[in-house]
Design an enzyme around this catalytic site. Structure first.
Site, mmCIF file in Angstrom:
data_model
loop_
_atom_site.group_PDB
_atom_site.id
_atom_site.type_symbol
_atom_site.label_atom_id
_atom_site.label_comp_id
_atom_site.label_asym_id
_atom_site.label_seq_id
_atom_site.Cartn_x
_atom_site.Cartn_y
_atom_site.Cartn_z
ATOM 1 N N GLU A 355 0.818 -1.213 0.000
ATOM 2 C CA GLU A 355 0.000 0.000 0.000
ATOM 3 C C GLU A 355 0.849 1.260 0.000
ATOM 4 O OE1 GLU A 355 -2.771 -0.172 3.252
ATOM 5 O OE2 GLU A 355 -3.985 -1.704 2.279
ATOM 6 N N GLU A 443 -6.320 -7.482 -0.584
ATOM 7 C CA GLU A 443 -6.569 -7.300 0.849
ATOM 8 C C GLU A 443 -7.884 -6.564 1.043
ATOM 9 O OE1 GLU A 443 -3.312 -5.714 3.465
ATOM 10 O OE2 GLU A 443 -4.947 -4.494 4.270
#
Ligand code: IDC
Length: 517
Positions: A355, A443
């Protein structure tokens, strides 16, 4: 092994049949020498249109919204999804709506306008968005070609000007576009044929045209599916059939590596998982500060997943270190070693930056990082699928879509948490899918984005339905017994036991129930 039938071939044929009647080699009312003859024949041969049961095509009949959209969906190689009414084209219209080709009010999914003639301005918008989403027209140049520009509603300026610029429309003998009139089935054929030719010719430019999507989606493990590949926006198996991977993500391997062993992973497989994600934090006492031990636990987890015939994501879990460039050299060395180690192993997918966040940009940081790491991985394991994150914690897929990577078998990760993210992010997925960007939800959580709060199971259900309809793969955060709502296991669950319902948290019970459905 489970087979998910999105739409069987006979059902597809039926949709087409209903869109244009039965198929005939030649239509009694389409003279070969007419202005529309060649286009109609070519489209019919390609299986994109057909005529009425009596052998006519009805070239001068106005084309309805349902007919036009059905052909657009077919030409784009997309599948009809679950529609909101029993109308024969409801599924195709829903696909088109979700792809962002038109807005709710233009053709409401409730069906009242499905069979009405479509206006020329709306038809051109759907045509351009579905077949040539990158096309643009210069306002000053193109607007001069339309005598009746003032009749055009504002929301159609962009696609209509793009269609003029591309030479797809040119107006009538007076120079009028007649935006609010209908168009005939013959005219529609000409429009589609022109757009298809252009999209075919532009296949080597930045965004490739989406290839036809397979009709059957398979689950199953590595022995069944082999090397994965990305076709259009869809993850597919070695045979080219659409495949969906679902499973759990580990929590940070430096903290909860015990839940990434053989028994724990097998427990998820028993509920239907064919995927496991190994989250290797880089910061926070992860790989960067303790490379040898963390790498050893990661390799063990990857091997445990492989032993269970599962696909496994090797996740370079940047988080507090928001810029992938910070540890680029370490990432390069790590992925070089792993791609070498697993070079003959179709199970392994590489997620190269969990991320990115903070002051990173796609162009300056993420893209160049991805280009380098992909090159490193592919030089060892040429067929491996690589997953790439984007800014704002892997939500900025729309920015990646503006300047996608040119490498094959790359997918873009989208992360969501059901208590924080909803409709806006789902719309973004549809926009980028329509632009040809393959998405992998590597995710997601049932909690808020901080890993706690909730759980938000209604919202999570909406998300999973949405992903199912689009054949998008996912991994849920996370397989551990931490006292936070996103954790799938109750505190003090043994990683080495066979788990029953009493071991699963609220989130775990929900997520496990969706692994096989
Ligand atoms: C969270 C964990 C939490 C931990 C925190 C910081 O659930 O126990 O204290 O990280 O390390 C992400 C990240 C993922 C986060 C998760 C929930 O990829 O590492 O895990 N999340 O906050 N992105 C959005 C949410």
């Amino acid at each position: 092994m489970k087979k998910h039938i999105w739409l069987s071939l006979p059902a597809l044929a039926l949709c087409l049949l209903l869109a244009f009647g039965t198929s005939a080699a030649a239509f009694s009312d389409v003279p070969a020498g007419s202005w529309y003859g060649p286009a109609v024949t070519e489209m019919e041969r390609a299986g994109l249109i057909s005529g009425y049961p009596d052998g006519r095509f009805g070239p001068r009949d106005p084309i309805s919204a349902a007919q036009f959209v059905s052909v657009a969906v077919r030409c784009a190689g997309l599948q009809p999804v679950q529609g909101q009414t029993g109308h024969w084209a409801a599924g195709a219209l829903q696909t088109a709506l979700q792809a962002g080709w038109y807005d709710w009010d233009e053709i409401p999914p409730t069906g009242e306008r499905f069979d009405q003639p479509i206006s020329r301005q709306l038809a051109v918008k759907i045509l351009m968005r579905s077949q040539l989403p990158q096309a643009r027209g210069d306002y000053i140049t193109e607007s001069q070609k339309m005598r009746d520009l003032s009749q055009l509603d504002g929301r159609y300026y962009e696609p209509v000007l793009a269609a003029y610029a591309a030479g797809i429309v040119s107006g009538d003998s007076l120079g009028n576009f007649n935006p609010k009139s209908g168009l005939s089935r013959a005219e529609a054929c000409i429009l589609f044929q022109k757009a298809l030719k252009l999209s075919g010719h532009s296949q080597n430019t930045s965004t490739p045209a989406p290839e036809p999507q397979p009709a059957v989606t398979v689950r199953g493990g590595v022995s069944e599916n082999g090397w994965l590949q990305v076709i259009g926006t869809q993850l597919c198996n070695e045979k080219g059939e659409a495949v969906v991977l679902r499973g759990l993500s580990s929590h940070g391997m430096q903290w909860y590596g015990q839940f990434a062993g053989r028994q724990s992973i097998q427990n998820t497989a028993r509920y239907g998982a064919n995927l496991f994600r190994v989250a290797m934090y880089t910061a926070e006492n992860g790989y960067i500060s303790n490379p040898a031990a963390v790498k050893q636990s990661v390799v063990q987890a990857v091997d445990a997943a492989i032993a269970n015939d599962m696909y496994v994501i090797l996740d370079w879990h940047i988080l507090s270190d928001g810029n992938p460039m910070t540890y680029r050299n370490q990432a390069d060395a790590f992925f070089s070693e792993m791609a070498e180690r697993y070079r003959d192993q179709p199970a392994v997918l590489y997620e190269i930056c969990n991320e990115p966040n903070g002051g990173v940009t796609w162009e300056a940081n993420i893209k160049p990082y991805a280009q380098q790491i992909i090159r490193t991985i592919r030089s060892r394991s040429p067929r491996a699928v690589v997953l790439v994150g984007s800014g704002t914690w892997s939500q900025d897929i729309h920015l990646a879509a503006q300047s996608p990577l040119t490498e094959k078998n790359v997918m873009y990760t989208l992360h969501f948490y059901a208590g924080t993210h909803g409709t806006d992010l789902r719309q973004r997925i549809d926009q980028v899918l329509a632009a040809g960007l393959p998405i992998f939800v590597s995710e997601w959580g049932t909690s808020r984005a901080d890993g706690s709060g909730g759980v938000f199971l209604t919202e999570a259900g909406q998300w999973l339905d949405f992903l199912d309809q689009r054949g998008i793969s996912w991994a849920n955060w996370s397989l551990c017994d931490k006292n936070e709502t996103s954790a799938a296991l109750r505190p003090s669950t043994s990683p080495n036991a066979v788990w029953g319902p009493e071991d699963l948290s609220q989130s775990g019970a929900f997520v496990f129930s969706r692994l096989s459905s």
